[in-house]
Scaffold this motif. Structure first.
Motif, short mmCIF file in Angstrom:
data_model
loop_
_atom_site.label_atom_id
_atom_site.label_comp_id
_atom_site.label_asym_id
_atom_site.label_seq_id
_atom_site.Cartn_x
_atom_site.Cartn_y
_atom_site.Cartn_z
N LEU A 5 17.69 -44.32 13.17
CA LEU A 5 17.15 -46.10 12.81
C LEU A 5 16.91 -45.90 11.88
O LEU A 5 17.40 -47.10 10.78
CB LEU A 5 15.94 -45.98 13.83
CG LEU A 5 15.33 -46.52 15.02
CD1 LEU A 5 13.69 -46.71 15.91
CD2 LEU A 5 16.35 -47.47 14.99
N ARG A 6 16.40 -44.60 10.80
CA ARG A 6 16.17 -45.15 8.89
C ARG A 6 17.49 -44.87 8.50
O ARG A 6 16.99 -45.46 7.13
CB ARG A 6 15.13 -43.66 8.92
CG ARG A 6 14.23 -43.47 9.43
CD ARG A 6 13.01 -44.63 8.61
NE ARG A 6 11.96 -44.00 7.10
CZ ARG A 6 11.59 -45.01 7.00
NH1 ARG A 6 11.79 -45.93 7.00
NH2 ARG A 6 11.29 -44.87 5.46
N SER A 7 17.98 -44.32 9.15
CA SER A 7 19.29 -44.20 8.42
C SER A 7 20.43 -45.39 9.10
O SER A 7 21.65 -45.42 8.60
CB SER A 7 20.66 -43.10 8.29
OG SER A 7 20.47 -42.50 9.79
N ASP A 8 19.81 -46.47 9.45
CA ASP A 8 20.73 -47.41 9.76
C ASP A 8 21.55 -47.27 10.63
O ASP A 8 22.98 -48.13 10.81
CB ASP A 8 20.99 -48.28 8.74
CG ASP A 8 20.14 -48.72 8.11
OD1 ASP A 8 18.97 -48.67 8.37
OD2 ASP A 8 19.62 -48.91 6.51
N GLN A 9 21.55 -46.69 11.82
CA GLN A 9 22.69 -46.27 12.68
C GLN A 9 23.29 -47.14 13.61
O GLN A 9 24.51 -47.53 13.90
CB GLN A 9 22.15 -45.26 13.75
CG GLN A 9 22.33 -43.85 12.67
CD GLN A 9 24.18 -42.90 12.07
OE1 GLN A 9 24.61 -43.33 12.45
NE2 GLN A 9 24.24 -42.85 10.52
N TYR A 10 22.39 -47.83 13.48
CA TYR A 10 22.46 -49.93 14.99
C TYR A 10 22.56 -50.37 14.17
O TYR A 10 22.19 -52.12 14.67
CB TYR A 10 21.20 -49.29 15.50
CG TYR A 10 20.84 -47.98 16.34
CD1 TYR A 10 22.07 -47.27 17.09
CD2 TYR A 10 19.30 -47.38 15.43
CE1 TYR A 10 21.38 -46.50 17.88
CE2 TYR A 10 19.43 -46.35 16.76
CZ TYR A 10 20.25 -45.58 17.56
OH TYR A 10 19.50 -44.66 18.48
N LEU A 70 12.58 -37.31 17.14
CA LEU A 70 12.60 -37.21 14.94
C LEU A 70 14.38 -37.61 15.04
O LEU A 70 14.50 -38.22 14.09
CB LEU A 70 11.91 -36.21 15.01
CG LEU A 70 10.61 -35.26 14.48
CD1 LEU A 70 11.29 -34.13 14.35
CD2 LEU A 70 9.91 -35.66 13.58
N ALA A 71 14.82 -37.38 16.15
CA ALA A 71 16.57 -37.63 16.06
C ALA A 71 16.24 -39.31 16.29
O ALA A 71 17.65 -39.95 15.23
CB ALA A 71 17.24 -36.88 17.32
N PHE A 72 15.88 -39.75 16.94
CA PHE A 72 15.73 -40.51 17.32
C PHE A 72 15.46 -41.67 15.66
O PHE A 72 15.94 -43.04 15.56
CB PHE A 72 15.23 -41.32 18.12
CG PHE A 72 15.12 -43.03 18.30
CD1 PHE A 72 16.50 -43.55 19.03
CD2 PHE A 72 13.94 -43.96 18.66
CE1 PHE A 72 16.53 -44.70 18.75
CE2 PHE A 72 13.48 -45.51 18.53
CZ PHE A 72 15.49 -45.57 18.94
N TRP A 73 14.07 -41.51 15.60
CA TRP A 73 13.92 -41.84 14.03
C TRP A 73 14.84 -41.83 12.65
O TRP A 73 14.70 -42.82 12.55
CB TRP A 73 12.34 -41.63 13.67
CG TRP A 73 11.76 -41.42 12.75
CD1 TRP A 73 10.74 -43.58 12.57
CD2 TRP A 73 12.00 -41.36 11.15
NE1 TRP A 73 10.79 -43.25 11.52
CE2 TRP A 73 11.09 -41.98 10.77
CE3 TRP A 73 11.92 -39.99 10.90
CZ2 TRP A 73 10.92 -41.62 8.99
CZ3 TRP A 73 11.69 -39.57 9.71
CH2 TRP A 73 11.04 -40.74 8.54
N TRP A 74 14.74 -40.52 12.79
CA TRP A 74 16.85 -40.34 12.01
C TRP A 74 17.38 -41.76 11.73
O TRP A 74 17.79 -41.92 10.82
CB TRP A 74 17.18 -38.97 11.57
CG TRP A 74 17.38 -38.64 10.75
CD1 TRP A 74 17.82 -38.61 9.43
CD2 TRP A 74 19.26 -38.43 10.60
NE1 TRP A 74 19.16 -38.18 8.49
CE2 TRP A 74 20.11 -38.96 10.39
CE3 TRP A 74 20.03 -39.18 12.25
CZ2 TRP A 74 21.21 -38.46 9.14
CZ3 TRP A 74 21.26 -38.62 11.88
CH2 TRP A 74 22.06 -38.38 11.17
#
Length: 52
Positions: free
Chosen positions: A26-31, A20-24
């Motif tokens: 990805l969804r919040s454009d951290q990368y 869930l943390a990884f998905w979050w």
């Protein structure tokens, strides 16, 4: 063997928490990298020599 009834749900819960943390992220454009390495390498302010 009784400890497995505790450890298996805890490990599954931590794994789901990590997913869930990884998905979050990805969804919040951290990368996102709007200026990628292909453009950054052409800039003059990046060189191989350290600043004096």
């Amino acid at each position: 063997m009784e400890v497995l009834t505790f450890l298996i749900p805890v490990s599954l819960g931590l794994g789901c928490l990590g997913l869930l943390a990884f998905w979050w992220t990805l969804r919040s454009d951290q990368y996102d990298d709007p200026e990628g390495d292909s453009a950054r390498i052409l800039r003059d302010d990046y060189d191989d020599h350290p600043a004096d």
